[in-house]
Design an enzyme around this catalytic site. Structure first.
Site, PDB file in Angstrom:
ATOM      1  N   ASP A   2       6.179 -14.263  -9.786  1.00 55.02           N
ATOM      2  CA  ASP A   2       5.164 -13.688 -10.670  1.00 55.02           C
ATOM      3  C   ASP A   2       4.073 -13.066  -9.796  1.00 55.02           C
ATOM      4  O   ASP A   2       3.427 -13.758  -9.009  1.00 55.02           O
ATOM      5  CB  ASP A   2       4.584 -14.789 -11.561  1.00 55.02           C
TER       6      ASP A   2
ATOM      7  N   ASP B 228       5.982  -7.217 -13.669  1.00 60.23           N
ATOM      8  CA  ASP B 228       5.390  -8.076 -12.635  1.00 60.23           C
ATOM      9  C   ASP B 228       6.006  -9.461 -12.511  1.00 60.23           C
ATOM     10  O   ASP B 228       5.468 -10.306 -11.802  1.00 60.23           O
ATOM     11  CB  ASP B 228       3.881  -8.202 -12.864  1.00 60.23           C
ATOM     12  N   GLU B 229       7.133  -9.712 -13.141  1.00 59.23           N
ATOM     13  CA  GLU B 229       7.759 -11.026 -12.981  1.00 59.23           C
ATOM     14  C   GLU B 229       9.261 -10.947 -13.214  1.00 59.23           C
ATOM     15  O   GLU B 229       9.754 -10.081 -13.939  1.00 59.23           O
ATOM     16  CB  GLU B 229       7.127 -12.061 -13.917  1.00 59.23           C
TER      17      GLU B 229
END
Length: 358
Positions: A11, A105-106
């Site tokens: 993350d 983003d993860e």
């Protein structure tokens, strides 16, 4: 010997805000909000400097400015975030083809078997985070465990720029002590409902039967029953292509008035907003899902030529609610987006094998 998977959840730390600070040195170390402004709009992301003042994503720009008068607002640059997300993902693929992106983003990675022949998921996570920092310039956090839920939960433990591992032998005690709002899949509205029932942590949740949880929370009840026991069998899905983005909630009692419907929809929309923010996804079709007390179901949709912003989505939801009179009391509302701005980027095939966890 018990066989378990090795899953990593990576993350990025305050991704949008960190990108802006990386690209513009004048913004480094300053409270920053991506999206919104002092008069209107919604914050898409906040730097850690802004978070110290209570600024959070999905907060109105006006409220964020009140909490932090020196807050700097910048417009989001989604093409830039997407570009860096691709670079980060390519680092993942150097270690495993079993990568399931959740948003820009993860992502989940299954490193049970991996390309670098490293038996330690912890060391792989460290190497991935090191490469992201050296090659791209951003910080990432990671969680490591034997299933996706625990790995995702672990990635929050030592944020920012840290990692944590939850071993099988430690999972039971960890889950019993975990605050209910920290459970993946339990949003703000559901957490409040659980607290009203006396459920404040995993140990409290564990006291309730599967029958009770499914009666109160619908199909999510089975998920809650399993995850608090460390059971989450979902595999990392590298070839998953998202077709829609949605949020829904089954209510503990049927709702019969317009005021109750709007209040309930606000909670569902809040959850959808967070998923939109995390994923960077937009959709041209807005759908309102309604399930009545007799379990009959109805959907109402509207499609736009351009992607509507969150304010327009909410306005459309209310229009769809008023489109025609509801038949009877409502037990579930859902809000969904389809015709998304996503496409298949990379498809991988492979069987996920089981070996000892380390």
């Amino acid at each position: 010997m018990e066989k378990v998977r090795k899953i990593i959840h990576v993350d990025m730390d305050a991704f949008y805000a960190s990108v802006e600070q990386m690209d513009n040195p004048a913004l480094r170390g300053k409270p920053l909000a991506v999206g919104g402004n002092r008069e209107r709009g919604v914050v898409a992301a906040a730097s850690y400097e802004a978070r110290r003042y209570g600024v959070r994503s999905a907060m109105s720009g006006k409220m964020a400015a009140l909490k932090c008068p020196q807050l700097i607002f910048v417009k989001p640059r989604f093409e830039r975030y997407k570009e860096l997300s691709h670079q980060i993902r390519n680092i993942f693929y150097d270690f495993t083809d079993l990568v399931e992106p959740l948003s820009l983003d993860e992502a989940f990675l299954d490193v049970t078997q991996n390309k670098v022949n490293n038996p330690s998921a912890t060391l792989i996570a460290q190497e991935i985070r090191k490469r992201i920092k050296e090659e791209i310039g951003l910080n990432a956090s990671a969680g490591i465990s034997y299933n996706k839920f625990l790995a995702k939960t672990a990635s929050d433990i030592n944020k920012p720029n840290g990692q944590a591992v939850i071993l099988p032998k430690d999972a039971e005690i960890f889950l019993e002590n975990l605050p209910i709002e920290r459970f993946f899949g339990i949003g703000k509205v559901t957490a409040e409902k659980m607290k009203a029932l006396g459920i404040h942590n995993g140990k409290d949740l564990k006291q309730f039967s599967l029958q009770f949880l499914t009666k109160r929370f619908g199909k999510s009840g089975l998920h809650f029953y399993n995850i608090v026991r460390g059971i989450h069998l979902s595999e990392v899905q590298p070839n998953r292509i998202r077709k829609s983005l949605s949020a829904e909630n089954t209510f503990s009692k049927d709702l019969g008035s317009y005021q109750e419907w709007v209040m309930a929809l606000e909670g569902v929309f809040e959850e959808l907003q967070e998923r939109i923010r995390r994923s960077g996804i937009k959709g041209r079709t807005v759908t309102l899902k309604i399930k009545y007390h007799d379990f009959t179901q109805q959907t109402r949709s509207r499609t736009f030529e351009q992607y509507p912003d969150t304010a327009k989505i909410w306005e459309t939801v209310l229009e769809l609610l008023r489109q025609e009179e509801l038949n009877s009391a409502v037990r579930l509302f859902g809000i969904g987006l389809s015709n998304l701005n996503v496409e298949e980027e990379r498809v991988h095939f492979g069987k996920q094998l089981l070996i000892d966890f380390e």
